[in-house]
Design an enzyme around this catalytic site. Structure first.
Site, short mmCIF file in Angstrom:
data_model
loop_
_atom_site.label_atom_id
_atom_site.label_comp_id
_atom_site.label_asym_id
_atom_site.label_seq_id
_atom_site.Cartn_x
_atom_site.Cartn_y
_atom_site.Cartn_z
N ASN A 25 0.85 -1.19 0.00
CA ASN A 25 0.00 0.00 0.00
C ASN A 25 0.88 1.23 0.00
O ASN A 25 1.83 1.33 0.78
CB ASN A 25 -0.91 0.02 1.23
CG ASN A 25 -1.84 1.23 1.22
OD1 ASN A 25 -1.43 2.35 1.49
ND2 ASN A 25 -3.11 0.98 0.92
N SER A 48 -4.81 -0.01 -2.79
CA SER A 48 -5.20 1.34 -2.38
C SER A 48 -6.48 1.25 -1.56
O SER A 48 -7.41 0.52 -1.92
CB SER A 48 -5.43 2.21 -3.62
OG SER A 48 -5.70 3.55 -3.24
N GLU A 49 -6.52 2.00 -0.44
CA GLU A 49 -7.65 1.83 0.48
C GLU A 49 -8.98 2.32 -0.06
O GLU A 49 -10.02 2.09 0.56
CB GLU A 49 -7.35 2.49 1.85
CG GLU A 49 -7.11 3.96 1.83
CD GLU A 49 -5.62 4.29 1.85
OE1 GLU A 49 -5.26 5.27 2.52
OE2 GLU A 49 -4.83 3.60 1.19
N ASN A 50 -8.98 3.00 -1.22
CA ASN A 50 -10.26 3.37 -1.80
C ASN A 50 -10.94 2.21 -2.52
O ASN A 50 -12.00 2.37 -3.12
CB ASN A 50 -10.11 4.57 -2.75
CG ASN A 50 -9.12 4.33 -3.86
OD1 ASN A 50 -8.12 3.66 -3.67
ND2 ASN A 50 -9.38 4.90 -5.03
N GLY A 51 -10.33 0.99 -2.43
CA GLY A 51 -10.97 -0.19 -2.98
C GLY A 51 -10.40 -0.63 -4.31
O GLY A 51 -11.12 -0.76 -5.31
#
Length: 223
Positions: A25, A48-51
């Site tokens: 990440n 990426s933490e937005n999916g």
């Protein structure tokens, strides 16, 4: 080096910490540049933490797709095998310990590996984002940042800004050097040959321990 060159230099060095098969990440800002410098022959899955998993390098301007972005809203590409999913699944990956490595920027890091990277009191901030989850969930945490801010040290005895996480950073990579966070303190393992050890220490508040064999951090680029 100008600011852009400094950031590229740091990102390029960070890329050599990536191991084949890693799920990685990248935080917003400087860390996103790491995706542009993956060493040849290594297969890395960026998350990426937005999916989103399967982030590729920054696209040329004419190839940018406004619907394919990293968590910072910057355009990226998607590699074959990449996928999109909801935020709950994304944070399930992070909190479940499935991220091998996270690379984050920082406002401050201290000698115990604590990090402050989301706010300066009195200034407007968008919030902590996924940093807290990433730092506690990833197997390894690397801080990639410029060594100083307006001439003031960012590597301190103790962070003075609100903490994102306590005692979680494993490695710090700047334009000056590579530092490992150990139980005994901050261990200087690599230096940029443009600087001396004395110069690096003078720009670092925390006391630096010296590795037995300190190497040139640019030697990775010559492989």
């Amino acid at each position: 080096m100008d600011k852009k060159e400094i950031q590229s230099f740091i990102a390029r060095r960070v890329a050599y910490e990536l191991q084949d098969g890693d799920v990685v990440n990248l935080g917003i800002g400087l860390p996103t540049l790491v995706a542009n410098y993956v060493p040849e022959g290594k297969s890395i899955m960026f998350q990426s933490e937005n999916g989103f998993v399967g982030l590729g390098p920054t696209p040329a301007e004419e190839l940018m797709d406004p619907y394919i972005t990293n968590a910072g809203g910057m355009p990226v590409t998607i590699i074959p095998g990449g996928a999109f999913f909801d935020s709950a699944t994304s944070f399930g990956i992070i909190r479940g310990g499935h991220v091998n490595l996270t690379v984050l920027g920082a406002l401050q890091v201290d000698e115990k590996g604590s990090i402050a990277n989301y706010m300066i009191p009195g200034k407007m901030v968008p919030g902590m984002g996924g940093a807290m989850d990433l730092i506690s969930g990833a197997k390894k945490v690397i801080v990639a940042m410029e060594h100083t801010a307006k001439g003031s040290p960012k590597i301190l005895n103790n962070c003075t800004l609100p903490l994102t996480a306590k005692n979680q950073v494993d490695m710090i990579i700047t334009e000056m050097c590579v530092i490992e966070v150990t139980e005994k303190g901050l261990l200087l393992t690599e230096i940029n040959p443009e600087f001396t050890i004395e110069e690096i220490q003078s720009q670092t508040e925390a006391k630096l321990l010296l590795a037995e064999n300190i190497i040139d951090m640019t030697h990775h680029f010559k492989k």
